[in-house]
Design a protein around this motif. Structure first.
Motif, mmCIF file in Angstrom:
data_model
loop_
_atom_site.group_PDB
_atom_site.id
_atom_site.type_symbol
_atom_site.label_atom_id
_atom_site.label_comp_id
_atom_site.label_asym_id
_atom_site.label_seq_id
_atom_site.Cartn_x
_atom_site.Cartn_y
_atom_site.Cartn_z
ATOM 1 N N ALA A 80 0.837 -1.189 0.000
ATOM 2 C CA ALA A 80 0.000 0.000 0.000
ATOM 3 C C ALA A 80 0.874 1.242 0.000
ATOM 4 O O ALA A 80 1.975 1.254 0.552
ATOM 5 N N ALA A 81 0.396 2.286 -0.646
ATOM 6 C CA ALA A 81 1.180 3.509 -0.751
ATOM 7 C C ALA A 81 1.488 4.065 0.628
ATOM 8 O O ALA A 81 0.677 4.040 1.537
ATOM 9 N N ALA A 82 2.714 4.567 0.778
ATOM 10 C CA ALA A 82 3.116 5.157 2.040
ATOM 11 C C ALA A 82 2.381 6.472 2.261
ATOM 12 O O ALA A 82 1.883 7.095 1.326
ATOM 13 N N SER A 83 2.327 6.901 3.509
ATOM 14 C CA SER A 83 1.687 8.162 3.846
ATOM 15 C C SER A 83 2.618 9.301 3.475
ATOM 16 O O SER A 83 3.400 9.781 4.299
ATOM 17 N N ALA A 84 2.530 9.739 2.224
ATOM 18 C CA ALA A 84 3.506 10.676 1.681
ATOM 19 C C ALA A 84 3.549 11.989 2.439
ATOM 20 O O ALA A 84 4.589 12.642 2.504
ATOM 21 N N HIS A 85 2.425 12.419 3.013
ATOM 22 C CA HIS A 85 2.388 13.708 3.693
ATOM 23 C C HIS A 85 2.064 13.551 5.175
ATOM 24 O O HIS A 85 1.476 14.447 5.782
ATOM 25 N N ALA A 86 2.432 12.419 5.745
ATOM 26 C CA ALA A 86 2.142 12.185 7.147
ATOM 27 C C ALA A 86 2.854 13.211 8.023
ATOM 28 O O ALA A 86 4.046 13.465 7.861
ATOM 29 N N PRO A 87 2.138 13.823 8.963
ATOM 30 C CA PRO A 87 2.752 14.827 9.830
ATOM 31 C C PRO A 87 3.578 14.188 10.931
ATOM 32 O O PRO A 87 3.275 13.085 11.402
ATOM 33 N N ALA A 88 4.620 14.861 11.344
ATOM 34 C CA ALA A 88 5.471 14.394 12.438
ATOM 35 C C ALA A 88 6.408 15.532 12.807
ATOM 36 O O ALA A 88 6.623 16.453 12.011
ATOM 37 N N PRO A 89 6.970 15.494 14.006
ATOM 38 C CA PRO A 89 7.941 16.532 14.370
ATOM 39 C C PRO A 89 9.216 16.403 13.563
ATOM 40 O O PRO A 89 9.503 15.347 12.980
ATOM 41 N N ALA A 90 9.972 17.477 13.494
ATOM 42 C CA ALA A 90 11.261 17.430 12.812
ATOM 43 C C ALA A 90 12.172 16.414 13.485
ATOM 44 O O ALA A 90 12.081 16.161 14.694
ATOM 45 N N ALA A 91 13.031 15.806 12.686
ATOM 46 C CA ALA A 91 13.987 14.843 13.231
ATOM 47 C C ALA A 91 14.935 15.524 14.207
ATOM 48 O O ALA A 91 15.257 16.708 14.071
ATOM 49 N N VAL A 92 15.371 14.771 15.204
ATOM 50 C CA VAL A 92 16.344 15.276 16.168
ATOM 51 C C VAL A 92 17.731 15.242 15.533
ATOM 52 O O VAL A 92 18.094 14.273 14.854
ATOM 53 N N VAL A 93 18.501 16.276 15.737
ATOM 54 C CA VAL A 93 19.882 16.328 15.252
ATOM 55 C C VAL A 93 20.818 16.226 16.449
ATOM 56 O O VAL A 93 20.606 16.885 17.478
ATOM 57 N N PHE A 94 21.844 15.399 16.315
ATOM 58 C CA PHE A 94 22.729 15.117 17.433
ATOM 59 C C PHE A 94 24.141 15.623 17.176
ATOM 60 O O PHE A 94 24.586 15.708 16.025
ATOM 61 N N ALA A 95 24.842 15.914 18.262
ATOM 62 C CA ALA A 95 26.265 16.184 18.164
ATOM 63 C C ALA A 95 26.982 14.906 17.761
ATOM 64 O O ALA A 95 26.503 13.794 18.028
ATOM 65 N N GLU A 96 28.111 15.039 17.098
ATOM 66 C CA GLU A 96 28.842 13.868 16.616
ATOM 67 C C GLU A 96 29.192 12.892 17.737
ATOM 68 O O GLU A 96 29.226 11.689 17.525
ATOM 69 N N ASP A 97 29.460 13.429 18.950
ATOM 70 C CA ASP A 97 29.883 12.564 20.050
ATOM 71 C C ASP A 97 28.723 12.118 20.941
ATOM 72 O O ASP A 97 28.942 11.568 22.019
ATOM 73 N N ALA A 98 27.491 12.321 20.501
ATOM 74 C CA ALA A 98 26.346 11.886 21.299
ATOM 75 C C ALA A 98 26.365 10.374 21.458
ATOM 76 O O ALA A 98 26.620 9.630 20.505
ATOM 77 N N SER A 99 26.085 9.899 22.641
ATOM 78 C CA SER A 99 26.129 8.471 22.917
ATOM 79 C C SER A 99 24.909 7.773 22.333
ATOM 80 O O SER A 99 23.856 8.391 22.122
ATOM 81 N N PRO A 100 25.014 6.472 22.081
ATOM 82 C CA PRO A 100 23.833 5.739 21.622
ATOM 83 C C PRO A 100 22.646 5.878 22.563
ATOM 84 O O PRO A 100 21.511 6.048 22.120
ATOM 85 N N ASP A 120 -3.919 12.942 16.054
ATOM 86 C CA ASP A 120 -4.624 14.223 15.997
ATOM 87 C C ASP A 120 -5.087 14.576 14.596
ATOM 88 O O ASP A 120 -5.994 15.395 14.416
ATOM 89 N N THR A 121 -4.446 13.996 13.590
ATOM 90 C CA THR A 121 -4.834 14.278 12.197
ATOM 91 C C THR A 121 -5.581 13.107 11.567
ATOM 92 O O THR A 121 -5.654 12.983 10.348
ATOM 93 N N ASP A 122 -6.124 12.254 12.424
ATOM 94 C CA ASP A 122 -6.955 11.125 11.976
ATOM 95 C C ASP A 122 -6.220 10.173 11.046
ATOM 96 O O ASP A 122 -6.808 9.618 10.111
ATOM 97 N N ARG A 123 -4.953 9.946 11.294
ATOM 98 C CA ARG A 123 -4.180 8.960 10.540
ATOM 99 C C ARG A 123 -3.954 7.744 11.440
ATOM 100 O O ARG A 123 -2.858 7.493 11.927
#
Length: 368
Positions: A80-100, A120-123
């Motif tokens: 089935a087609a992916a939810s091309a416009h599915a809402p979500a928060p922006a991805a988190v960006v990490f410092a290079e030395d951030a631990s797992p 909230d958007t009925d998905r």
């Protein structure tokens, strides 16, 4: 430290996918439309040869090759087609030395927020799939982006103590909406590795915009090139997160093998494994940008064996990796089909685990 930022740029056009999953109604009509458009595009240049007769022959060859490739690409219905416009928060960006561990915690919070936004958007369907990915708060994501088709990089096992690490690179139509099948394969491999070497881990790398199976762009390598630019640096960072001297294996399924064939790997990567591959675009294993041992295998019932191994005007991927002339080390993939390589109890899963653990028998590869 983790900080929220604006999202990533969408991948460029141009893909070379192969079918990965079972599909829904309406796929056949879409496939016919895509195939017709692709054939028209390639056939338009049929008269560029030295004479009309030569032009006709060249046009017929191009149309035949393209039609065969498109047909092979749609032998298995897509999901089935992916939810091309599915809402979500922006991805988190990490410092290079951030631990797992800090990455896992931040991405679990991001994933939980993505669930709420989907609700909230009925998905409801996307919310359910994301909730399953959260695994009741135990999932370990080094990266997660819930927007659109989505990206995710998940760890199975203890990465920081792992001495053997398998990085799985998926093929076409792998998105957050089809993620469960990718996760299942990664979990099965981790269980198999643990039986042979407790200090092992698997990383499921959905770190790129995988191509859709049915489109006029699935026969080219543009999206693989973009993915390789992401995967190479990731492998370097991954090696620094694991146990000192950890050995990485890059396991590449279907269109993922096109990605891996373009990925420059450092000394930590000891093996590159191509399975269910439509080809790589390279004429031999020696052309790949790696010093790792290159392996290739294909299940006895894998329909991708029927894909023509040609390359014409940027279409197709050339030499079959399981052909001895390619120069890869062969491994026994058993009798399974295109989606069976990581199923528990299969010969292919045992073989892939043995490669990762360094216990697979090595024989002289075919000449390159």
């Amino acid at each position: 430290m983790a900080t929220g930022t604006a999202g990533r740029t969408a991948g460029t056009a141009g893909t070379a996918g192969t079918a990965e999953t079972a599909g829904t109604a309406g796929t056949a009509g879409t496939a016919r439309t895509a195939a017709a458009a692709a054939a028209k595009e390639v056939g338009a240049g049929a008269g560029t040869f030295g004479s009309r007769r030569a032009g006709a022959r060249g046009g017929r060859l191009r149309r035949t090759v393209l039609a065969s490739l498109v047909a092979a690409a749609v032998v298995v219905p897509v999901s089935a087609a992916a939810s091309a416009h599915a809402p979500a928060p922006a991805a988190v960006v990490f410092a290079e030395d951030a631990s797992p561990q800090s990455r896992y915690a931040a991405n679990r919070a991001n994933l939980a927020e993505a669930v709420h936004m989907a609700e909230d958007t009925d998905r409801a369907g996307r919310a359910d799939r994301l909730r399953a990915m959260a695994a009741a708060g135990t999932a370990q994501f080094l990266a997660f982006d819930g927007r659109g088709r989505g990206r995710a990089v998940e760890v199975f096992g203890d990465l920081e103590t792992a001495e053997r690490i398998a990085v799985l690179v998926p093929g076409s139509d792998t998105t957050l909406d089809t993620y469960e099948r990718f996760r299942s394969g990664a979990a099965a491999l981790q269980q198999r590795l643990q039986a042979g070497h407790p200090r092992s881990a698997v990383v499921a790398w959905l770190g790129y915009d995988t191509p859709g199976t049915v489109s006029t762009t699935v026969l080219t390598a543009g999206r693989a090139t973009d993915a390789a630019a992401e995967l190479g640096p990731f492998l370097n960072r991954l090696a620094s997160m694991a146990a000192p001297g950890a050995r990485l294996s890059l396991l590449c399924h279907s269109y993922g093998s096109v990605v891996c064939a373009r990925t420059a790997t450092g000394p930590a990567v000891g093996d590159v494994v191509l399975f269910g591959s439509p080809g790589t675009g390279a004429g031999s294993a020696r052309e790949l940008p790696t010093t790792a041992r290159v392996w290739a295998g294909r299940g006895g019932a894998d329909w991708i064996a029927g894909v023509p191994h040609v390359r014409l005007g940027g279409l197709g991927f050339g030499t079959d990796p399981v052909d001895p002339a390619f120069g890869a080390q062969a491994f026994a993939a058993g009798p399974g089909g295109h989606s069976d390589y990581l199923k528990p109890g299969t010969r292919s899963l045992d073989a892939l685990a043995a490669i990762v653990l360094g216990t697979a028998p090595v024989e002289e590869a075919g000449h390159a």
